[in-house]
Design a protein around this motif. Structure first.
Motif, PDB file in Angstrom:
ATOM      1  N   ARG A  65       0.916  -1.101   0.084  1.00 56.40           N
ATOM      2  CA  ARG A  65      -0.141  -0.093  -0.195  1.00 56.40           C
ATOM      3  C   ARG A  65       1.105   1.412  -0.033  1.00 56.40           C
ATOM      4  O   ARG A  65       0.717   2.160  -0.705  1.00 56.40           O
ATOM      5  N   ARG A  66       1.958   1.439   0.753  1.00 54.30           N
ATOM      6  CA  ARG A  66       2.929   2.532   0.860  1.00 54.30           C
ATOM      7  C   ARG A  66       3.347   2.814  -0.622  1.00 54.30           C
ATOM      8  O   ARG A  66       3.516   3.882  -1.066  1.00 54.30           O
ATOM      9  N   ALA A  67       3.674   1.610  -1.393  1.00 54.64           N
ATOM     10  CA  ALA A  67       4.306   1.647  -2.961  1.00 54.64           C
ATOM     11  C   ALA A  67       3.142   2.417  -3.606  1.00 54.64           C
ATOM     12  O   ALA A  67       3.202   3.431  -4.297  1.00 54.64           O
ATOM     13  N   VAL A  68       1.861   1.695  -3.538  1.00 55.26           N
ATOM     14  CA  VAL A  68       0.770   2.335  -4.213  1.00 55.26           C
ATOM     15  C   VAL A  68       0.361   3.736  -4.170  1.00 55.26           C
ATOM     16  O   VAL A  68       0.150   4.450  -4.916  1.00 55.26           O
ATOM     17  N   ARG A  69       0.318   4.164  -2.786  1.00 54.50           N
ATOM     18  CA  ARG A  69      -0.161   5.366  -2.623  1.00 54.50           C
ATOM     19  C   ARG A  69       0.921   6.399  -2.838  1.00 54.50           C
ATOM     20  O   ARG A  69       0.905   7.384  -3.450  1.00 54.50           O
ATOM     21  N   ALA A  70       2.351   5.924  -3.168  1.00 52.69           N
ATOM     22  CA  ALA A  70       3.414   6.826  -3.383  1.00 52.69           C
ATOM     23  C   ALA A  70       3.235   7.141  -4.994  1.00 52.69           C
ATOM     24  O   ALA A  70       3.354   8.223  -5.285  1.00 52.69           O
ATOM     25  N   LEU A  71       2.901   5.927  -5.604  1.00 52.35           N
ATOM     26  CA  LEU A  71       2.698   6.352  -7.077  1.00 52.35           C
ATOM     27  C   LEU A  71       1.440   6.973  -7.516  1.00 52.35           C
ATOM     28  O   LEU A  71       1.400   7.708  -8.391  1.00 52.35           O
ATOM     29  N   PHE A  72       0.426   6.690  -6.585  1.00 54.22           N
ATOM     30  CA  PHE A  72      -0.821   7.719  -6.714  1.00 54.22           C
ATOM     31  C   PHE A  72      -0.546   9.125  -6.574  1.00 54.22           C
ATOM     32  O   PHE A  72      -1.141  10.215  -7.285  1.00 54.22           O
ATOM     33  N   ALA A  73       0.374   9.189  -5.717  1.00 52.61           N
ATOM     34  CA  ALA A  73       0.784  10.730  -5.354  1.00 52.61           C
ATOM     35  C   ALA A  73       1.471  11.447  -6.607  1.00 52.61           C
ATOM     36  O   ALA A  73       1.322  12.506  -7.067  1.00 52.61           O
ATOM     37  N   ARG A  74       2.346  10.701  -7.116  1.00 48.86           N
ATOM     38  CA  ARG A  74       2.928  10.937  -8.212  1.00 48.86           C
ATOM     39  C   ARG A  74       2.202  11.049  -9.667  1.00 48.86           C
ATOM     40  O   ARG A  74       2.215  12.185 -10.247  1.00 48.86           O
ATOM     41  N   ALA A  75       0.942  10.183  -9.703  1.00 43.94           N
ATOM     42  CA  ALA A  75       0.063  10.488 -10.597  1.00 43.94           C
ATOM     43  C   ALA A  75      -0.851  11.712 -10.613  1.00 43.94           C
ATOM     44  O   ALA A  75      -1.081  12.205 -11.772  1.00 43.94           O
ATOM     45  N   VAL A  76      -1.009  12.218  -9.321  1.00 46.16           N
ATOM     46  CA  VAL A  76      -2.008  13.351  -9.302  1.00 46.16           C
ATOM     47  C   VAL A  76      -1.037  14.523  -9.431  1.00 46.16           C
ATOM     48  O   VAL A  76      -1.490  15.640  -9.516  1.00 46.16           O
TER      49      VAL A  76
END
Length: 206
Positions: A65-76
């Motif tokens: 989840r930490r990795a996914v949320r980091a990539l979500f932050a990059r996406a937005v």
């Protein structure tokens, strides 16, 4: 509303309704409950309804989840990410490496069927991994890869409503918040702020 497994994972960090943030994966029992709730999204990949999370699995899912949320932050980006973990995000290159590593933990092999009444050969992918816990984290990682490489990637947003920490997929052009209740809260906060600013400069509120 369409459900995406990657969004469901990211949303296990959420507003607790009382001004703070709660974590659905804080305990093994909570992780088990969340896995069971995703059974429909995991159908054909993992027997989620039969699984019980231990602490090792819980920690693995949290790290993913930490990795996914980091990539979500990059996406937005350049918009602001979710405030829940904006100051402690995993570096994006580390998040990518972790996501790919976890996805590769499960070997998937193609199998061909050719039934007399099928009209021709059909293929399917079968897991060569017998451990359901490995299959689970690999399925979550692959779901995140599918999500971030799909068309919904460009519509990913962090909800800007007060106290909300969710990410969501924008479904129409004017959507600013993840759900109507967040919109109501944001409008109320905006109105209160305008009233207070009007009072501060000595003018009567409009």
């Amino acid at each position: 509303m369409e459900r995406w497994l990657a969004l469901e994972l990211a949303s296990t960090i959420r507003h607790d309704g009382d001004g703070g943030v709660t974590d659905d994966l804080a305990t093994a029992h909570g992780a088990t409950r969340w896995i069971h709730a995703q059974a429909d999204l995991l159908t054909g990949r993992v027997p989620a309804g039969e699984m019980a999370a231990d602490d090792d699995l819980r920690v693995e899912v949290i790290e993913l989840r930490r990795a996914v949320r980091a990539l979500f932050a990059r996406a937005v980006s350049p918009a602001a990410p979710s405030s829940a973990d904006a100051r402690q995000l995993m570096p994006a290159d580390q998040a990518l490496a972790h996501l790919n590593t976890v996805a590769a933990r499960e070997t998937v092999v193609p199998q061909m069927d050719w039934l007399p009444d099928a009209g021709g050969p059909t293929t399917r992918l079968l897991s060569a991994e017998s451990d359901p816990k490995i299959r689970l984290v690999a399925a979550l990682a692959r779901a995140a890869i599918d999500f971030l490489s799909g068309p919904q990637y460009t519509q990913l947003r962090a909800c800007s409503a007060p106290r909300c920490v969710r990410y969501f997929v924008k479904s129409h052009g004017r959507q600013e918040w993840c759900k109507p209740s967040c919109g109501n809260r944001a409008r109320a906060a905006r109105h209160y702020r305008r009233q207070r600013e009007a009072g501060d400069d000595g003018s009567a509120p409009s």
